[in-house]
Enzyme design. Structure first.
Site, PDB file in Angstrom:
ATOM      1  N   SER A 118      41.459  38.681  15.115  1.00 30.07           N
ATOM      2  CA  SER A 118      42.711  39.484  15.167  1.00 30.07           C
ATOM      3  C   SER A 118      43.074  39.809  16.602  1.00 30.07           C
ATOM      4  CB  SER A 118      42.364  41.073  14.827  1.00 30.07           C
ATOM      5  OG  SER A 118      42.578  41.034  13.470  1.00 30.07           O
TER       6      SER A 118
ATOM      7  N   LYS B 207      46.208  37.824  17.296  1.00 23.61           N
ATOM      8  CA  LYS B 207      47.555  38.608  16.806  1.00 23.61           C
ATOM      9  C   LYS B 207      48.389  38.709  18.417  1.00 23.61           C
ATOM     10  CE  LYS B 207      45.707  40.460  12.733  1.00 23.61           C
ATOM     11  NZ  LYS B 207      45.268  41.584  12.123  1.00 23.61           N
TER      12      LYS B 207
ATOM     13  N   TYR C 122      48.597  31.880   8.933  1.00 19.96           N
ATOM     14  CA  TYR C 122      47.529  33.108   9.475  1.00 19.96           C
ATOM     15  C   TYR C 122      46.076  32.981   9.218  1.00 19.96           C
ATOM     16  CZ  TYR C 122      45.720  37.971   9.317  1.00 19.96           C
ATOM     17  OH  TYR C 122      45.108  39.024   9.402  1.00 19.96           O
TER      18      TYR C 122
ATOM     19  N   TYR D  32      43.274  49.532  15.412  1.00 21.29           N
ATOM     20  CA  TYR D  32      43.593  50.024  14.173  1.00 21.29           C
ATOM     21  C   TYR D  32      43.184  51.508  14.241  1.00 21.29           C
ATOM     22  CZ  TYR D  32      42.921  45.290  13.970  1.00 21.29           C
ATOM     23  OH  TYR D  32      43.044  43.893  14.095  1.00 21.29           O
TER      24      TYR D  32
ATOM     25  N   VAL E   2      37.341  40.994  14.010  1.00 20.02           N
ATOM     26  CA  VAL E   2      36.365  41.233  13.054  1.00 20.02           C
ATOM     27  C   VAL E   2      35.167  40.165  13.376  1.00 20.02           C
ATOM     28  CG1 VAL E   2      37.399  42.394  11.232  1.00 20.02           C
ATOM     29  CG2 VAL E   2      37.357  39.876  11.085  1.00 20.02           C
TER      30      VAL E   2
HETATM   31  O1  DON Z   1      42.825  39.047   8.028  1.00 21.33           O
HETATM   32  C1  DON Z   1      41.743  39.271   8.365  1.00 21.33           C
HETATM   33  O2  DON Z   1      40.969  40.236   7.683  1.00 21.33           O
HETATM   34  C2  DON Z   1      41.136  38.510   9.468  1.00 21.33           C
HETATM   35  N1  DON Z   1      41.562  37.362   9.569  1.00 21.33           N
HETATM   36  C3  DON Z   1      41.607  39.389  10.764  1.00 21.33           C
HETATM   37  C4  DON Z   1      40.942  40.835  10.742  1.00 21.33           C
HETATM   38  C5  DON Z   1      40.642  41.376  12.152  1.00 21.33           C
HETATM   39  O3  DON Z   1      40.237  40.785  12.994  1.00 21.33           O
HETATM   40  C6  DON Z   1      40.306  42.711  12.160  1.00 21.33           C
HETATM   41  N2  DON Z   1      39.815  43.246  13.464  1.00 21.33           N
HETATM   42  N3  DON Z   1      39.495  43.983  13.688  1.00 21.33           N
END
Ligand code: DON
Length: 306
Positions: free
Chosen positions: A65, A68, A190, A242, A260
């Site tokens: 993320s 993003k 994405y 978040y 993540v």
């Molecule tokens: O969409 C997802 O679940 C992952 N590609 C990215 C989520 C993420 O990194 C949330 N972070 N803390």
């Protein structure tokens, strides 16, 4: 790098290394679970170019993320303020992959850093570019001066094969008319974007432009305006973690963004960008040791935006 910074980082790193490594590596993207969960790195880059790193700071990982912020930067450059009619600027107070608030807000994601908002940003890039996958990578390579940065097909394929929630999110937003392209195309881009790999050194260097009023530190080239850079930083502060964004502002006091994969990048405007990485995540999906390390560093340096 002057010794006050290096000593603070050395001491904080040692202190947090001794903590029990709580938390869990993300497994919902199966390929992410193959990481060595003992990895722990930190790297700081100051705006004068001085830098310092420790631990596994040169080991690359999936930035997830954190990417993003870079896709938002590119879309904001293209759309200007019109972008905020597609995605809002409010903290969600929910998990990163939550569907809950989309019904209430008629398919307008609360912010660009939760998955729904990042999917809309990907849709915008696909609508405006000939080849979003290639052009986004070119944008990040140019921004970082790192022509070898790349996506990980392994991670992207692994997420694609298990991306049921993101598929649900994308279809749900499409039903409100806030996704222009085919959901399958938006999801592919994405997953690629999230699979971008960098190490802590590369991440901290890449994000210096947001600590430098939107300009690269190497050649002062403008990436975005000072005002737009302020707004992206404001979004990182209020929405970058978040449902733990308040806690990060409270304990660390800097704009930042987590992923993540266990990475976190944070920046102190006018001063530095710092990246940390430790794959085990706390229950909110943010790096357990990464959060603690940044808290310790900013507490000891007594420098924060507040
Ligand atoms: O969409 C997802 O679940 C992952 N590609 C990215 C989520 C993420 O990194 C949330 N972070 N803390």
């Amino acid at each position: 790098m002057d010794s006050t910074y290096t000593n603070i980082i050395k001491n904080a790193y040692r202190e947090i290394s001794l903590l029990e490594n709580k938390g869990k590596v993300a497994t919902y993207i199966p390929e992410l679970a193959n990481v060595d969960d003992a990895m722990f790195g930190v790297h700081i880059t100051r705006l004068d170019g001085a830098e310092f790193g420790m631990g596994n700071n040169l080991e690359k990982f999936s930035i997830q993320s954190i990417a993003k912020v870079l896709s938002l930067t590119m879309a904001y450059k293209i759309m200007g303020e019109r972008i905020w009619s597609r995605v809002d600027v409010e903290p969600s107070g929910t998990k990163f992959d939550s569907l809950l608030l989309l019904e209430t807000y008629h398919g307008i994601p609360r912010n660009p850093f939760i998955n729904s908002g990042a999917l809309v940003v990907c849709d915008i890039l696909i609508s405006h570019l000939d080849n979003a996958r290639e052009e986004f990578l070119d944008f990040v390579r140019a921004l970082s001066d790192m022509p070898h940065l790349n996506y990980s097909d392994k991670i992207a394929d692994s997420e694609k094969a298990h991306g049921y929630r993101n598929t649900a999110l994308c279809n749900f937003i499409k039903s409100f008319g806030n996704i222009e392209n085919e959901p399958a195309e938006v999801l592919d881009f994405y997953f690629d974007m999230c699979s971008l790999e960098m190490n802590c050194q590369q991440l901290s260097k890449t994000f210096t432009f947001l600590a430098n009023g939107g300009h690269k530190i190497i050649d002062n080239k403008k990436i975005i305006s000072k005002s737009n850079s302020k707004r992206i930083n404001a979004l990182m502060l209020t929405c970058g973690f978040y449902d733990e964004s308040g806690e990060f502002a409270f304990k660390v006091g800097l704009p930042g963004k987590s992923g993540v994969g266990g990475g976190i990048v944070a920046l102190y405007p006018g001063n530095y960008a710092i990246a940390v990485w430790s794959p085990k995540l706390n229950p909110n999906g943010n790096s357990f040791k990464g959060m603690k390390l940044l808290e310790t560093i900013t507490t000891h340096s007594e420098l924060s935006i507040f």
